[in-house]
Design a protein around this motif. Structure first.
Motif, PDB file in Angstrom:
ATOM      1  N   ILE A   1       0.858  -1.178   0.000  1.00 25.05           N
ATOM      2  CA  ILE A   1       0.000   0.000   0.000  1.00 25.05           C
ATOM      3  C   ILE A   1       0.896   1.229   0.000  1.00 25.05           C
ATOM      4  O   ILE A   1       1.642   1.463   0.953  1.00 25.05           O
ATOM      5  CB  ILE A   1      -0.934   0.011   1.221  1.00 25.05           C
TER       6      ILE A   1
ATOM      7  N   LEU B   1       0.896   5.033   0.127  1.00 21.42           N
ATOM      8  CA  LEU B   1       0.121   6.222   0.468  1.00 21.42           C
ATOM      9  C   LEU B   1       0.874   7.445  -0.020  1.00 21.42           C
ATOM     10  O   LEU B   1       1.840   7.893   0.596  1.00 21.42           O
ATOM     11  CB  LEU B   1      -0.106   6.290   1.984  1.00 21.42           C
TER      12      LEU B   1
ATOM     13  N   ILE C   1      -3.668   6.770  -3.438  1.00 21.35           N
ATOM     14  CA  ILE C   1      -3.183   5.507  -2.884  1.00 21.35           C
ATOM     15  C   ILE C   1      -3.126   4.498  -4.025  1.00 21.35           C
ATOM     16  O   ILE C   1      -4.067   4.378  -4.812  1.00 21.35           O
ATOM     17  CB  ILE C   1      -4.112   4.978  -1.778  1.00 21.35           C
TER      18      ILE C   1
ATOM     19  N   ASN D   1      -6.740   9.787  -1.689  1.00 22.07           N
ATOM     20  CA  ASN D   1      -6.535   9.476  -0.268  1.00 22.07           C
ATOM     21  C   ASN D   1      -7.268  10.463   0.634  1.00 22.07           C
ATOM     22  O   ASN D   1      -6.758  10.857   1.686  1.00 22.07           O
ATOM     23  CB  ASN D   1      -5.039   9.460   0.073  1.00 22.07           C
TER      24      ASN D   1
ATOM     25  N   LEU E   1      -7.057   3.918   4.556  1.00 25.02           N
ATOM     26  CA  LEU E   1      -6.300   2.738   4.125  1.00 25.02           C
ATOM     27  C   LEU E   1      -7.154   1.480   4.200  1.00 25.02           C
ATOM     28  O   LEU E   1      -7.057   0.602   3.336  1.00 25.02           O
ATOM     29  CB  LEU E   1      -5.053   2.579   4.991  1.00 25.02           C
TER      30      LEU E   1
ATOM     31  N   PHE F   1       3.763  -1.514   3.857  1.00 23.44           N
ATOM     32  CA  PHE F   1       3.445  -0.097   3.755  1.00 23.44           C
ATOM     33  C   PHE F   1       4.707   0.674   3.380  1.00 23.44           C
ATOM     34  O   PHE F   1       5.767   0.474   3.978  1.00 23.44           O
ATOM     35  CB  PHE F   1       2.893   0.439   5.087  1.00 23.44           C
TER      36      PHE F   1
END
Length: 551
Positions: free
Chosen positions: A134, A136, A141, A169, A226, A276
């Motif tokens: 993921i 960010l 995202i 996001n 998320l 992440f």
């Protein structure tokens, strides 16, 4: 020995009597002479009749009806503490099993069998759904998934429900506590800008060093955004690869929002390991990794299964995987990441996968070019900058149209924007926007934005070279930032393996040309042709997410 002497010895030495225990504070010989004489006579008479000596109950003792409740109380206390001890042992055993699984995961060992036979398949044994990364960003995202570590399994970016390969996001809370995320929230960014419940960009919030925000609220917003994005991606990528919700009772205290689980977990999450990405720190005051870790810890059960990878390292890893870097060339890689509202530059050792130096300019990126276009159109239509316009719904429509024009129509050499019924005039008649401009006009406006606003911010953030602290255009800004990175890391352009350009803001042809011009001024056009790598199409903004799955 006379009978009287024998009685006295028995009285002094034999503390136990027939019915219990004598009091330890009782003196058995502390009796009056008359009572003693009367007792002895009675005892002698009884001994003659029975022809034997029998101790009589002369001393004080605790009766049964008093001692039994004490025994019961003692047994209850012992039982209670024994029960607590057993429960504590069970809990410690469960924690040990969980820590053992985490240790095996980190060190490539297996819980059963030989490590040599099962070490290579540990990832498949524990995470049957593979890895999910993921990324960010400062605007969107991106989620990538790789089903296994096999060479035949390539990572891929997950498409969201709207058919896009990235998701805004943003999050918007209403007054009643409800909220929306993604496209629904970003579509009201300007419309709700002056309200009590504005739209929040959690990508910028996660990178913020401000202490004005409530930590719990900040974590909640990041977690919700998320979670919504990852849930959609997990449903598409792995389907029903879940961990049984009844496999363990030790996780009952964990958050019910846990999406990622290992086999020894048990919150019913997906059997996928999360990765992440994060922005490396700039100095000792700007490490947001710990705050980001706290914000996403509830998404994993246990939280320690989550991995955190620096964005520049992931970009280089994915570039190597896709054979984008020059082969056989020594030296580190300079990664230029042009995001939506931040531009970072990093010197990365591609062999050790470590960062030698990192700098970041906040407030400059792809959105800066978009805001330049919006200001140009807003001054033509409203007579003021877009931030000063009172019709926020019209500004939101202007933003959406300008965003599409920047990404789709720059290759044509001219931008044309048509927005019918954008606003109303004083006579309540509809007003339509039909504006066109050449790229040269937009470039000039962009250079003015950099000279008037961005250069001062870059100087304050100490990202410019000492030899050029007053950039007058976009290419000069990139050139000064690159020189500063090289000066601090002890490198020069010719000692680099390559220069890798990534990020959503770098998709703009105008940004790409400015970067090439800046590097060409430092090292020449041949260097640009040989060592400047600009991935094509969507790969330029997806390398970070793809590289995170390759850890």
């Amino acid at each position: 020995m006379t009978h009287i002497a024998l009685i006295r010895r028995l009285s002094a030495g034999n503390r136990k009597v027939k019915y219990g225990f004598i009091s330890p504070f009782c003196n058995p010989l502390n009796i009056s002479p008359d009572s003693k004489r009367e007792r002895d006579d009675n005892y002698l008479n009884n001994s003659r009749n029975n022809d034997r000596l029998q101790p009589s109950r002369t001393f004080h003792a605790t009766p049964k009806k008093e001692i039994l409740p004490l025994i019961a109380i003692g047994a209850g206390v012992v039982g209670m503490y024994s029960f607590r001890a057993l429960k504590r042992m069970d809990h410690e055993w469960e924690e040990y099993q969980e820590e053992l699984a985490e240790y095996n995961l980190e060190h490539g060992a297996s819980g059963t069998g030989s490590p040599s036979s099962q070490g290579n398949s540990l990832e498949n044994n524990i995470f049957s759904g593979g890895k999910m990364a993921i990324d960010l960003g400062t605007l969107n995202i991106r989620v990538a998934h790789r089903s296994s570590s096999s060479d035949n399994e390539k990572p891929n970016v997950i498409v969201n429900r709207e058919g896009s390969r990235s998701t805004p996001n943003h999050i918007l809370f209403d007054t009643d506590g409800s909220f929306v995320t993604g496209t629904l929230a970003s579509g009201k960014f300007y419309e709700r800008s002056n309200s009590n419940t504005p739209v929040v960009n959690v990508g910028q919030l996660a990178r913020s060093t401000s202490r004005d925000n409530d930590g719990a609220v900040k974590d909640l917003m990041i977690e919700e955004v998320l979670s919504a994005c990852a849930k959609n991606a997990l449903d598409q990528a792995v389907g029903n690869i879940r961990v049984s919700s009844s496999s363990s009772s030790s996780s009952s205290s964990s958050s019910t929002k846990s999406l990622f689980s290992i086999d020894s977990g048990g919150m019913g999450g997906y059997n996928v390991q999360p990765v992440f990405t994060y922005t490396p720190k700039v100095g000792s005051h700007d490490d947001h990794l710990e705050e980001y870790t706290n914000a996403v810890k509830n998404l994993s059960s246990p939280s320690s299964i989550a991995l955190f990878e620096p964005e520049p390292v992931c970009a280089v890893r994915a570039a190597k995987y896709n054979n984008l870097l020059p082969s056989g060339m020594p030296g580190p890689v300079l990664v230029i990441d042009v995001g939506a509202s931040a531009t970072s530059m990093s010197i990365v050792d591609s062999e050790k996968e470590s960062i030698q130096y990192h700098s970041r300019l906040d407030g400059f990126g792809g959105e800066t070019l978009l805001e330049t276009l919006m200001d140009y159109l807003s001054k033509s239509f409203f007579g003021c900058r877009h931030t000063e316009a009172s019709d926020k719904m019209a500004v939101q429509r202007l933003y959406d149209a300008a965003q599409g024009a920047i990404m789709e129509r720059q290759k044509l050499g001219r931008i044309q924007i048509n927005i019918p019924y954008l606003s109303m005039d004083e006579k309540m008649q509809p007003r339509h926007l039909n504006e066109g401009l050449s790229l040269s006009v937009l470039e000039a406006a962009f250079d003015d934005m950099v000279k008037d606003n961005i250069a001062g911010q870059a100087l304050e953030q100490n990202v410019l070279s000492q030899t050029n602290q007053n950039p007058s255009d976009v290419s000069a800004l990139f050139s000064s930032m690159i020189m500063s990175v090289l000066e601090h890391s002890g490198q020069n352009p010719f000692s680099l393996n390559s220069i890798l350009v990534v990020g959503g803001g770098a998709r703009s042809p105008m940004c790409q040309q400015a970067i090439k011009k800046a590097i060409g001024a430092l090292a020449g056009e041949q260097f640009v042709a040989e060592k400047v790598i600009i991935p094509q199409d969507g790969l330029i903004e997806e390398l970070v997410a793809l590289g995170a799955t390759l850890e």
